[in-house]
Write a protein that holds these residues in place. Structure first.
Motif, PDB file in Angstrom:
ATOM      1  N   PRO A 131      31.638  -1.325-102.911  1.00 49.60           N
ATOM      2  CA  PRO A 131      31.742  -2.954-103.269  1.00 49.60           C
ATOM      3  C   PRO A 131      31.243  -3.740-102.127  1.00 49.60           C
ATOM      4  CG  PRO A 131      33.783  -1.591-103.714  1.00 49.60           C
ATOM      5  CD  PRO A 131      32.824  -0.652-103.352  1.00 49.60           C
ATOM      6  N   ALA A 132      31.568  -3.153-100.708  1.00 49.17           N
ATOM      7  CA  ALA A 132      31.116  -3.866 -99.594  1.00 49.17           C
ATOM      8  C   ALA A 132      29.481  -3.819 -99.420  1.00 49.17           C
ATOM      9  CB  ALA A 132      31.648  -3.124 -98.284  1.00 49.17           C
ATOM     10  N   LEU A 133      28.935  -2.525 -99.889  1.00 48.11           N
ATOM     11  CA  LEU A 133      27.454  -2.300 -99.787  1.00 48.11           C
ATOM     12  C   LEU A 133      26.703  -3.301-100.497  1.00 48.11           C
ATOM     13  CD1 LEU A 133      26.709   1.350 -99.249  1.00 48.11           C
ATOM     14  CD2 LEU A 133      26.437  -0.431 -97.719  1.00 48.11           C
ATOM     15  N   VAL A 134      27.218  -3.470-101.819  1.00 51.08           N
ATOM     16  CA  VAL A 134      26.671  -4.485-102.979  1.00 51.08           C
ATOM     17  C   VAL A 134      26.750  -5.805-102.147  1.00 51.08           C
ATOM     18  CG1 VAL A 134      26.837  -5.562-105.106  1.00 51.08           C
ATOM     19  CG2 VAL A 134      27.209  -3.071-104.914  1.00 51.08           C
ATOM     20  N   ARG A 135      27.559  -6.290-101.553  1.00 49.65           N
ATOM     21  CA  ARG A 135      27.715  -7.700-101.022  1.00 49.65           C
ATOM     22  C   ARG A 135      26.612  -7.657 -99.619  1.00 49.65           C
ATOM     23  NH1 ARG A 135      33.308  -7.118-102.222  1.00 49.65           N
ATOM     24  NH2 ARG A 135      33.696  -6.198-100.125  1.00 49.65           N
ATOM     25  N   GLN A 136      26.473  -6.631 -99.121  1.00 51.94           N
ATOM     26  CA  GLN A 136      25.778  -6.740 -97.867  1.00 51.94           C
ATOM     27  C   GLN A 136      24.342  -6.765 -98.428  1.00 51.94           C
ATOM     28  OE1 GLN A 136      26.751  -3.174 -95.506  1.00 51.94           O
ATOM     29  NE2 GLN A 136      29.011  -3.736 -95.632  1.00 51.94           N
ATOM     30  N   ALA A 137      23.956  -5.671 -99.494  1.00 52.92           N
ATOM     31  CA  ALA A 137      22.420  -5.943 -99.937  1.00 52.92           C
ATOM     32  C   ALA A 137      22.246  -7.301-100.523  1.00 52.92           C
ATOM     33  CB  ALA A 137      22.569  -4.755-100.969  1.00 52.92           C
ATOM     34  N   TYR A 138      23.258  -8.041-101.099  1.00 55.91           N
ATOM     35  CA  TYR A 138      23.021  -9.247-101.621  1.00 55.91           C
ATOM     36  C   TYR A 138      22.620 -10.165-100.311  1.00 55.91           C
ATOM     37  CZ  TYR A 138      23.839 -13.710-103.749  1.00 55.91           C
ATOM     38  OH  TYR A 138      23.635 -15.067-104.167  1.00 55.91           O
ATOM     39  N   LEU A 139      23.325 -10.036 -99.290  1.00 51.83           N
ATOM     40  CA  LEU A 139      22.761 -10.882 -98.219  1.00 51.83           C
ATOM     41  C   LEU A 139      21.574 -10.449 -97.505  1.00 51.83           C
ATOM     42  CD1 LEU A 139      26.364 -10.842 -96.144  1.00 51.83           C
ATOM     43  CD2 LEU A 139      25.400 -12.698 -97.535  1.00 51.83           C
ATOM     44  N   LEU A 140      20.957  -9.305 -97.622  1.00 51.53           N
ATOM     45  CA  LEU A 140      19.663  -9.115 -97.272  1.00 51.53           C
ATOM     46  C   LEU A 140      18.671  -9.616 -98.105  1.00 51.53           C
ATOM     47  CD1 LEU A 140      20.041  -5.190 -96.403  1.00 51.53           C
ATOM     48  CD2 LEU A 140      19.730  -7.210 -94.671  1.00 51.53           C
ATOM     49  N   THR A 141      18.837  -9.560 -99.279  1.00 48.78           N
ATOM     50  CA  THR A 141      17.973  -9.627-100.501  1.00 48.78           C
ATOM     51  C   THR A 141      17.977 -11.023-101.021  1.00 48.78           C
ATOM     52  OG1 THR A 141      19.193  -8.519-102.145  1.00 48.78           O
ATOM     53  CG2 THR A 141      17.552  -7.411-100.847  1.00 48.78           C
ATOM     54  N   GLY A 142      19.150 -11.654-101.416  1.00 46.76           N
ATOM     55  CA  GLY A 142      19.498 -12.720-101.847  1.00 46.76           C
ATOM     56  C   GLY A 142      19.494 -12.650-103.537  1.00 46.76           C
ATOM     57  N   ARG A 143      19.220 -11.332-104.018  1.00 54.51           N
ATOM     58  CA  ARG A 143      19.097 -10.989-105.601  1.00 54.51           C
ATOM     59  C   ARG A 143      20.176  -9.981-105.679  1.00 54.51           C
ATOM     60  NH1 ARG A 143      13.968 -12.797-107.209  1.00 54.51           N
ATOM     61  NH2 ARG A 143      14.582 -11.590-109.346  1.00 54.51           N
ATOM     62  N   ARG A 144      20.885 -10.535-107.013  1.00 58.33           N
ATOM     63  CA  ARG A 144      22.141  -9.698-107.243  1.00 58.33           C
ATOM     64  C   ARG A 144      21.504  -8.370-108.092  1.00 58.33           C
ATOM     65  NH1 ARG A 144      22.090 -14.953-108.775  1.00 58.33           N
ATOM     66  NH2 ARG A 144      24.006 -16.136-107.730  1.00 58.33           N
ATOM     67  N   ASP A 145      20.723  -8.498-108.691  1.00 62.74           N
ATOM     68  CA  ASP A 145      20.295  -7.269-109.675  1.00 62.74           C
ATOM     69  C   ASP A 145      19.950  -6.105-108.454  1.00 62.74           C
ATOM     70  OD1 ASP A 145      21.116  -8.330-111.836  1.00 62.74           O
ATOM     71  OD2 ASP A 145      19.048  -9.016-112.586  1.00 62.74           O
ATOM     72  N   LEU A 146      18.876  -6.626-107.646  1.00 56.71           N
ATOM     73  CA  LEU A 146      18.387  -5.763-106.557  1.00 56.71           C
ATOM     74  C   LEU A 146      19.453  -5.208-105.605  1.00 56.71           C
ATOM     75  CD1 LEU A 146      16.019  -4.456-105.263  1.00 56.71           C
ATOM     76  CD2 LEU A 146      15.527  -6.375-103.957  1.00 56.71           C
ATOM     77  N   ALA A 147      20.538  -5.922-105.245  1.00 59.26           N
ATOM     78  CA  ALA A 147      21.658  -5.522-104.561  1.00 59.26           C
ATOM     79  C   ALA A 147      22.281  -4.325-105.286  1.00 59.26           C
ATOM     80  CB  ALA A 147      22.674  -6.676-104.321  1.00 59.26           C
ATOM     81  N   ARG A 148      22.707  -4.581-106.683  1.00 57.94           N
ATOM     82  CA  ARG A 148      23.326  -3.300-107.289  1.00 57.94           C
ATOM     83  C   ARG A 148      22.464  -2.385-107.387  1.00 57.94           C
ATOM     84  NH1 ARG A 148      25.544  -7.985-110.458  1.00 57.94           N
ATOM     85  NH2 ARG A 148      23.702  -8.080-111.371  1.00 57.94           N
ATOM     86  N   GLU A 149      21.221  -2.401-107.876  1.00 62.64           N
ATOM     87  CA  GLU A 149      20.253  -1.283-107.884  1.00 62.64           C
ATOM     88  C   GLU A 149      19.864  -0.650-106.440  1.00 62.64           C
ATOM     89  OE1 GLU A 149      15.416  -0.407-109.183  1.00 62.64           O
ATOM     90  OE2 GLU A 149      16.490  -2.523-109.114  1.00 62.64           O
ATOM     91  N   SER A 150      20.016  -1.337-105.265  1.00 60.81           N
ATOM     92  CA  SER A 150      19.913  -0.708-104.263  1.00 60.81           C
ATOM     93  C   SER A 150      21.045   0.175-103.896  1.00 60.81           C
ATOM     94  CB  SER A 150      19.847  -1.627-103.064  1.00 60.81           C
ATOM     95  OG  SER A 150      18.774  -2.579-103.192  1.00 60.81           O
ATOM     96  N   VAL A 151      22.304  -0.165-104.178  1.00 59.19           N
ATOM     97  CA  VAL A 151      23.667   0.659-103.880  1.00 59.19           C
ATOM     98  C   VAL A 151      23.457   1.881-105.004  1.00 59.19           C
ATOM     99  CG1 VAL A 151      25.726   0.676-103.818  1.00 59.19           C
ATOM    100  CG2 VAL A 151      24.759  -1.378-102.985  1.00 59.19           C
ATOM    101  N   GLU A 152      23.113   1.714-106.115  1.00 59.33           N
ATOM    102  CA  GLU A 152      23.203   2.795-107.233  1.00 59.33           C
ATOM    103  C   GLU A 152      22.122   3.771-106.515  1.00 59.33           C
ATOM    104  OE1 GLU A 152      22.735   1.273-110.915  1.00 59.33           O
ATOM    105  OE2 GLU A 152      24.479   0.100-110.894  1.00 59.33           O
ATOM    106  N   ARG A 153      20.884   3.369-106.283  1.00 55.81           N
ATOM    107  CA  ARG A 153      19.885   4.461-105.841  1.00 55.81           C
ATOM    108  C   ARG A 153      20.142   5.026-104.535  1.00 55.81           C
ATOM    109  NH1 ARG A 153      14.575   3.967-107.809  1.00 55.81           N
ATOM    110  NH2 ARG A 153      14.856   3.306-110.187  1.00 55.81           N
TER     111      ARG A 153
END
Length: 379
Positions: A131-153
């Protein structure tokens, strides 16, 4: 030789709750103990354990703050009593891998949690970090789908290399580094699905902050998020970004200057930390379930294994065909033609002139009545 404080320390989450209940900032508490704000931040996140005289002073201060904290709500008291089950599972994974110091735990619990299966340990790490990593990835990219995909990968890679990740001193840091690298990959700009813009954030201030973050260079953006967002100290930030400590400090300073130039109210690091947390928490970002991530990782592993087998079979078949059709003896190549001196160049036939046409007509009419030497012999 350092010694553990006589007063047992509460878990990291309870330390933060006690400080916030007393309306103290990290800088104020650090001034009382005599350490830096980064040290207090590391103690509250559980990355380092207080030891020595500073640890004893920190334990006495928390013990003195525990009395006013008894008026907390039942939910806060439950968090102060001990970590959540996911945190206990992650701690058990770390202990089983030998990454935690021997002796009693930080919360004074003598018995160690039971050993976990690899799937249970992975699910615990995923529930604690995703959960925290998804939010951090969203701050890095500004894209919701890419944030979820990054954490899953990142967690798929972790499951593929689970023996290595389970023995790592910081499994959460391993997954975080993998998620950040995938999120900041420059190859995403060539994907069709990432060329379309997503709906902006609902909060106007969060929208401006995300726009400023995206304009920062990726190394500066990552350094700022790790230091002011996650709460790592400068050496840990430099190690995770694979840079020297002076280089990480320079990136952090430039990133803060760029943010403060656009948003002057975020010049204070504490306010920037709070705003980053608010911008990430404002969006409803949900990661996939841990079993689905494990299944996807296994499916990807099977796909690449079959692709490697198919490529190997094709290579073997091509080699066998080349050996079957290759000549068995040496055949010298045909030499290139050479020009012969004295011969006129070959000229392509063209149209006849008027004189040549008259000559041809005369020959066709008179060759029968001409001299004998011009008449062909008949047999």
């Amino acid at each position: 030789m350092t010694q553990t404080p006589a007063i047992p320390l509460p878990p990291p989450r309870a330390r933060r709750r006690l400080r916030e209940a007393a309306s103290l900032t990290q800088a104020q508490l650090a001034a009382r103990v005599g350490v830096s704000r980064e040290t207090v931040r590391a103690w509250e996140t559980g990355r380092t354990t207080p030891r020595g005289r500073k640890g004893e002073a920190y334990a006495r201060l928390l013990d003195s703050l525990a009395d006013p904290a008894t008026e907390m709500t039942g939910h806060q008291q439950a968090e102060a009593e001990g970590p959540r089950p996911a945190e206990a599972d992650v701690e058990a994974v770390a202990r089983s891998a030998g990454s935690v110091d021997d002796g009693p735990s930080a919360g004074g619990r003598g018995a160690e949690p039971p050993a976990l299966t690899p799937a249970q340990a992975f699910d615990a790490l995923y529930a604690f970090c995703a959960p925290a990593l998804v939010r951090q990835a969203y701050l890095l990219t500004g894209r919701r789908d890419l944030a979820r995909e990054s954490v899953e990968r990142a967690f798929q890679r972790a499951w593929e290399r689970w023996p290595e990740v389970a023995r790592d001193r910081d499994p959460a840091g391993w997954v975080r580094a993998a998620a950040y690298e995938y999120a900041l990959s420059p190859w995403h700009r060539f994907r069709l699905r990432h060329r379309h813009r997503e709906p902006p954030a609902a909060d106007p201030s969060a929208r401006v902050l995300l726009a400023v973050m995206r304009k920062l260079p990726p190394p500066h953006r990552r350094t700022l998020l790790l230091y002011d967002g996650v709460g790592l100290n400068l050496p840990e930030t430099a190690a995770e970004t694979e840079a020297t400590t002076p280089a990480a400090a320079n990136r952090l300073m430039r990133a803060r200057e760029a943010v403060a130039a656009r948003l002057p109210e975020l010049a204070d690091p504490g306010e920037l930390h709070r705003k980053l947390g608010e911008a990430a928490s404002a969006e409803r970002l949900r990661a996939a379930g841990a079993p689905a991530v494990r299944t996807g990782s296994e499916r990807r592993a099977r796909f690449w294994t079959r692709a490697a087998i198919a490529f190997t079979v094709a290579l073997i078949g091509t080699t066998a065909l080349a050996l079957r059709t290759a000549p068995t003896r040496y055949e010298p190549p045909v030499p290139a033609g050479e020009a012969v001196r004295g011969l006129p160049p070959r000229v392509a036939p063209g149209a006849l002139s008027d004189e040549e046409l008259r000559l041809r007509a005369a020959l066709r009419e008179e060759w029968r009545s001409g001299p004998d030497r011009l008449v062909p012999l008949e047999r």
